[in-house]
Design an enzyme around this catalytic site. Structure first.
Site, PDB file in Angstrom:
ATOM      1  N   LYS A  22       0.834  -1.217   0.000  1.00 44.94           N
ATOM      2  CA  LYS A  22       0.000   0.000   0.000  1.00 44.94           C
ATOM      3  C   LYS A  22       0.864   1.260   0.000  1.00 44.94           C
ATOM      4  O   LYS A  22       0.638   2.181  -0.786  1.00 44.94           O
ATOM      5  CB  LYS A  22      -0.906   0.002   1.241  1.00 44.94           C
ATOM      6  CG  LYS A  22      -1.559   1.354   1.520  1.00 44.94           C
ATOM      7  CD  LYS A  22      -2.437   1.332   2.737  1.00 44.94           C
ATOM      8  CE  LYS A  22      -1.748   1.572   4.053  1.00 44.94           C
ATOM      9  NZ  LYS A  22      -1.450   2.978   4.399  1.00 44.94           N
ATOM     10  N   ASN A  23       1.853   1.300   0.886  1.00 48.37           N
ATOM     11  CA  ASN A  23       2.610   2.545   1.049  1.00 48.37           C
ATOM     12  C   ASN A  23       3.619   2.767  -0.068  1.00 48.37           C
ATOM     13  O   ASN A  23       4.239   3.827  -0.141  1.00 48.37           O
ATOM     14  CB  ASN A  23       3.274   2.589   2.422  1.00 48.37           C
ATOM     15  CG  ASN A  23       2.234   2.737   3.518  1.00 48.37           C
ATOM     16  OD1 ASN A  23       1.074   3.060   3.247  1.00 48.37           O
ATOM     17  ND2 ASN A  23       2.624   2.485   4.757  1.00 48.37           N
ATOM     18  N   CYS A 115      -4.545  12.528  12.870  1.00 46.62           N
ATOM     19  CA  CYS A 115      -5.444  11.384  12.884  1.00 46.62           C
ATOM     20  C   CYS A 115      -5.237  10.670  14.206  1.00 46.62           C
ATOM     21  O   CYS A 115      -4.465  11.143  15.044  1.00 46.62           O
ATOM     22  CB  CYS A 115      -5.199  10.478  11.689  1.00 46.62           C
ATOM     23  SG  CYS A 115      -3.565   9.762  11.700  1.00 46.62           S
ATOM     24  N   ARG A 120       0.678  14.356  12.852  1.00 47.70           N
ATOM     25  CA  ARG A 120       1.002  14.224  11.440  1.00 47.70           C
ATOM     26  C   ARG A 120       1.142  15.546  10.677  1.00 47.70           C
ATOM     27  O   ARG A 120       0.404  15.824   9.731  1.00 47.70           O
ATOM     28  CB  ARG A 120      -0.007  13.288  10.773  1.00 47.70           C
ATOM     29  CG  ARG A 120      -0.187  12.006  11.572  1.00 47.70           C
ATOM     30  CD  ARG A 120      -0.791  10.895  10.811  1.00 47.70           C
ATOM     31  NE  ARG A 120       0.145  10.285   9.889  1.00 47.70           N
ATOM     32  CZ  ARG A 120      -0.138   9.263   9.123  1.00 47.70           C
ATOM     33  NH1 ARG A 120      -1.341   8.744   9.143  1.00 47.70           N
ATOM     34  NH2 ARG A 120       0.759   8.765   8.316  1.00 47.70           N
ATOM     35  N   ASP A 306       4.399   0.530  11.848  1.00 46.19           N
ATOM     36  CA  ASP A 306       3.210  -0.096  11.260  1.00 46.19           C
ATOM     37  C   ASP A 306       3.039  -1.564  11.670  1.00 46.19           C
ATOM     38  O   ASP A 306       2.024  -2.185  11.330  1.00 46.19           O
ATOM     39  CB  ASP A 306       3.260   0.007   9.722  1.00 46.19           C
ATOM     40  CG  ASP A 306       3.088   1.433   9.243  1.00 46.19           C
ATOM     41  OD1 ASP A 306       2.647   2.285  10.042  1.00 46.19           O
ATOM     42  OD2 ASP A 306       3.401   1.708   8.063  1.00 46.19           O
ATOM     43  N   ARG A 398      -8.646  -0.680   4.325  1.00 52.21           N
ATOM     44  CA  ARG A 398      -7.786   0.356   3.761  1.00 52.21           C
ATOM     45  C   ARG A 398      -6.415  -0.222   3.420  1.00 52.21           C
ATOM     46  O   ARG A 398      -5.751   0.265   2.515  1.00 52.21           O
ATOM     47  CB  ARG A 398      -7.577   1.490   4.777  1.00 52.21           C
ATOM     48  CG  ARG A 398      -8.785   2.356   5.021  1.00 52.21           C
ATOM     49  CD  ARG A 398      -8.388   3.540   5.873  1.00 52.21           C
ATOM     50  NE  ARG A 398      -7.054   3.959   5.484  1.00 52.21           N
ATOM     51  CZ  ARG A 398      -6.076   4.293   6.327  1.00 52.21           C
ATOM     52  NH1 ARG A 398      -6.283   4.300   7.617  1.00 52.21           N
ATOM     53  NH2 ARG A 398      -4.887   4.650   5.881  1.00 52.21           N
TER      54      ARG A 398
HETATM   55  N1  EPU Z   1       6.757  14.401  10.598  1.00 53.30           N
HETATM   56  C1  EPU Z   1       7.016  15.718  10.878  1.00 53.30           C
HETATM   57  N2  EPU Z   1       6.889  16.624   9.861  1.00 53.30           N
HETATM   58  C2  EPU Z   1       6.556  16.254   8.604  1.00 53.30           C
HETATM   59  C3  EPU Z   1       6.284  14.902   8.333  1.00 53.30           C
HETATM   60  C4  EPU Z   1       6.398  13.986   9.357  1.00 53.30           C
HETATM   61  O1  EPU Z   1       7.327  16.089  12.000  1.00 53.30           O
HETATM   62  O2  EPU Z   1       6.480  17.124   7.724  1.00 53.30           O
HETATM   63  C5  EPU Z   1       6.868  13.415  11.691  1.00 53.30           C
HETATM   64  C6  EPU Z   1       5.553  12.671  11.946  1.00 53.30           C
HETATM   65  O3  EPU Z   1       4.709  13.397  12.812  1.00 53.30           O
HETATM   66  C7  EPU Z   1       6.047  11.382  12.531  1.00 53.30           C
HETATM   67  C8  EPU Z   1       7.347  11.118  11.777  1.00 53.30           C
HETATM   68  O4  EPU Z   1       7.751  12.404  11.248  1.00 53.30           O
HETATM   69  O5  EPU Z   1       6.348  11.581  13.889  1.00 53.30           O
HETATM   70  C9  EPU Z   1       7.289  10.130  10.651  1.00 53.30           C
HETATM   71  O6  EPU Z   1       6.201  10.405   9.789  1.00 53.30           O
HETATM   72  P1  EPU Z   1       6.265  10.138   8.245  1.00 53.30           P
HETATM   73  O7  EPU Z   1       6.209  11.430   7.522  1.00 53.30           O
HETATM   74  O8  EPU Z   1       7.409   9.234   7.916  1.00 53.30           O
HETATM   75  O9  EPU Z   1       4.889   9.377   8.008  1.00 53.30           O
HETATM   76  P2  EPU Z   1       4.049   9.425   6.668  1.00 53.30           P
HETATM   77  O10 EPU Z   1       4.993   9.518   5.541  1.00 53.30           O
HETATM   78  O11 EPU Z   1       2.967  10.410   6.768  1.00 53.30           O
HETATM   79  C10 EPU Z   1       4.090   6.875   6.128  1.00 53.30           C
HETATM   80  C11 EPU Z   1       3.089   5.764   6.012  1.00 53.30           C
HETATM   81  C12 EPU Z   1       2.558   5.409   7.392  1.00 53.30           C
HETATM   82  C13 EPU Z   1       3.748   5.009   8.270  1.00 53.30           C
HETATM   83  C14 EPU Z   1       4.772   6.135   8.319  1.00 53.30           C
HETATM   84  C15 EPU Z   1       6.033   5.797   9.086  1.00 53.30           C
HETATM   85  C16 EPU Z   1       2.094   6.084   3.826  1.00 53.30           C
HETATM   86  C17 EPU Z   1       0.889   6.370   3.027  1.00 53.30           C
HETATM   87  N3  EPU Z   1       1.977   6.162   5.154  1.00 53.30           N
HETATM   88  O12 EPU Z   1       3.390   7.992   6.669  1.00 53.30           O
HETATM   89  O13 EPU Z   1       1.717   4.280   7.212  1.00 53.30           O
HETATM   90  O14 EPU Z   1       3.315   4.733   9.561  1.00 53.30           O
HETATM   91  O15 EPU Z   1       5.164   6.477   6.973  1.00 53.30           O
HETATM   92  O16 EPU Z   1       6.638   4.667   8.567  1.00 53.30           O
HETATM   93  O17 EPU Z   1       3.133   5.749   3.290  1.00 53.30           O
HETATM   94  C18 EPU Z   1       0.064   2.715   7.784  1.00 53.30           C
HETATM   95  O18 EPU Z   1       0.305   2.137   6.719  1.00 53.30           O
HETATM   96  O19 EPU Z   1      -0.666   2.221   8.680  1.00 53.30           O
HETATM   97  C19 EPU Z   1       0.639   4.057   8.019  1.00 53.30           C
HETATM   98  C20 EPU Z   1       0.184   4.889   8.941  1.00 53.30           C
END
Ligand code: EPU
Length: 420
Positions: A22-23, A115, A120, A306, A398
């Protein structure tokens, strides 16, 4: 709303095919916006998030056609603004912003909210766009980014919890069409980022270092259509591996890539689970008594957030004390109170959950709060005595393709109850 009815206590046995990640597929679908030529993506999982990304791309003007586990997308003419409500509904949809900015030099999307798993923010995505020369304005719930030209530059994208997965993806997708060289430091190293880089490279992008903390992108004038097969989902594979261990079963994970799962497999081995390479993937079975383990979630190649909820379900069944520390998302413990309904003894102290495992679990009605929490409840239900009803199962759809069908194939007594 559908629910899953599980009669627990049956060891899982047999083979399960791991679906596309998915990701990985979500940003790869978004990347098709970078070209007007047709793209074909294969090993696309049948998930509500994936259909949803299809709707967003359609709304932006792309032609999207799902067929036989593949999706063909052609974004001949697109607009630079996403629908407020569509984008807001799925956080992953933020990754259309980079491609829109790269191709049109302007992008407007609704600001994704927090969320249940945490706040996030997207400050690091925006920092990267600004480093490329974009002006970013937040107004009326929208975030607007625009630039006359995007110019490559060096940037540091590390944040409070380390690297950002979608932030790295987003900035990489904008930088491929910028002028000159961009260097992302503290880039996310997740296999999903590497898969995206592979697709972008097939489209004609020039990227080196994906999979390491330094990614270098040399901008090109335009990209062309490409074909790609998405990597198997390491989190789905981890979930079935943990379910096999929890039920004292033996399962072959067809297509699972052990090289993407070192941290999970290492922890499973420490807890007394036997993991063997198998010609079609991985074979997982319990190796005697389970042992308690301590886990801290970290960016890749550390233990993935995850798969935190799922291993907690396993540790609830394991005699002794396990400490599970969540370092990525501040409130990703919503499953704890639901696991308690099944009889699990877990206390939260700051970022850690102290699991006093080994108490017998018995079935109960429980509520899924998010995708991975739902998976943990399903695992606990499979191991518990009696019947567990997991409500709000749309969360699980999802991110897990046909989870009830796949588990039934492994011998589980699980039914989907559709509510009218
Ligand atoms: N963060 C910041 N600023 C930003 C972006 C992120 O402070 O601009 C922080 C977040 O708050 C968090 C950390 O950095 O504490 C990591 O977040 P990340 O940005 O890596 O998460 P994401 O890219 O939004 C993806 C996956 C998530 C998975 C995370 C971490 C997708 C669609 N989602 O989210 O997947 O948990 O990386 O590996 O790729 C899931 O599949 O259940 C899921 C939530």
């Amino acid at each position: 709303m559908d629910s899953l009815l599980i009669k627990g206590g049956v060891p899982l046995h047999g083979e399960v095919t791991i679906s596309g990640a998915k990701n990985a597929v979500l940003p790869i679908m978004a990347a098709t916006l970078l070209t007007s030529e047709p793209c074909e993506i294969r090993r696309v999982p049948g998930l509500s998030d994936v259909r949803f990304m299809g709707q967003i791309l359609t709304w932006l003007g792309a032609q999207v056609e799902f067929a036989d586990g593949a999706v063909r997308i052609q974004a001949k003419k697109i607009k630079g603004a996403g629908d407020y409500d569509l984008i807001r509904k799925m956080r992953g949809s933020i990754c259309v912003m980079g491609p829109l900015l790269g191709r049109l030099k302007k992008a407007t999307v609704s600001l994704p909210g927090g969320c249940v798993i945490g706040a996030r923010p997207i400050n690091l995505h925006l920092k990267g766009f600004e480093a490329l020369g974009a002006k970013v304005v937040i107004e009326g719930g929208y975030v607007h980014a625009s630039a006359r030209r995007l110019v490559g530059s060096a940037m540091f994208l590390g944040g409070r919890a380390g690297s950002t997965v979608l932030g790295t993806a987003n900035v990489m997708m904008a930088a491929v069409l910028a002028e000159g060289v961009s260097v992302i430091e503290s880039a996310a190293c997740e296999p999903e980022v590497v898969d995206l880089a592979k697709f972008l490279t097939a489209m004609g992008a020039k990227i080196t270092g994906a999979g390491s903390p330094t990614i270098t992108i040399t901008g090109v004038k335009e990209l062309h259509g490409a074909e790609h097969e998405v990597i198997p989902d390491r989190i789905e594979a981890a979930t079935y591996a943990i379910a096999a261990a929890a039920t004292d079963g033996e399962v072959i994970l067809r297509g699972a890539r052990p090289e993407h799962m070192h941290a999970v497999l290492d922890k499973l081995t420490d807890s007394g689970v036997k993991v063997e390479r198998h010609k079609s993937g991985l074979k997982v079975r319990r190796n005697g008594r389970l042992k308690p383990i301590d886990i801290t979630t970290l960016p890749y190649s550390g233990y993935p957030t995850d798969a935190q909820a799922q291993i907690m379900a396993l540790m609830a069944l394991t005699p002794g004390i396990s400490i599970i520390t969540e370092r990525i998302f501040e409130s990703r413990f919503m499953h704890v109170s639901e696991l308690a309904r099944l009889g699990a003894d877990i206390e939260i102290e700051g970022p850690s959950a102290i699991v006093k495992g080994g108490k017998p679990l018995s079935g109960a009605p429980v509520m899924a709060s998010d995708l991975r929490a739902s998976a943990a409840l399903v695992i606990a239900g499979l191991a518990a005595k009696g019947t567990t009803q997991v409500n709000r199962v749309y969360h699980i759809d999802r991110g897990y393709e046909n989870i009830d069908g796949k588990l039934r194939q492994l011998g589980a007594r699980i039914q989907r109850v559709e509510e009218s």
